[in-house]
Design a protein around this motif. Sequence first.
Motif: not given
Length: 101
Positions: A31-35, A40-44, A58-63
């Motif tokens: 089971k995933w727990n993406p953030k 702006k957070q992606v750019e950083e 439509g949402k950016f998720v960090l695996m």
Amino acid sequence: MPNGIIVKNSNIEGKGVFAARDFKKDEIVLKWNPKILTPKQVEELSKEDKKYVSCFEGKFVLMQPPERYINHSCDANTYTKNNCDVAKRGIAKGEEITTDY
């Protein structure tokens, strides 16, 4: 680390996720727990972390670990459903967990 899996070096690429026990067809393997991130957070993010960013609905998720280490295969042994990797067939202990993304 979730029960039933381990992360170790992969022959496919980098690190991989491996079955620490047998899984039955249609059983949830992970089971995933993406953030969720803002643009702006992606750019950083570091160059390394940007490799693990996807856009879902439509949402950016960090695996997060360990799901970020599941490698691709055109003959994958899991499929994705409801933010989970689910066994397409029986998976034997020691087998690398793969998906077709």
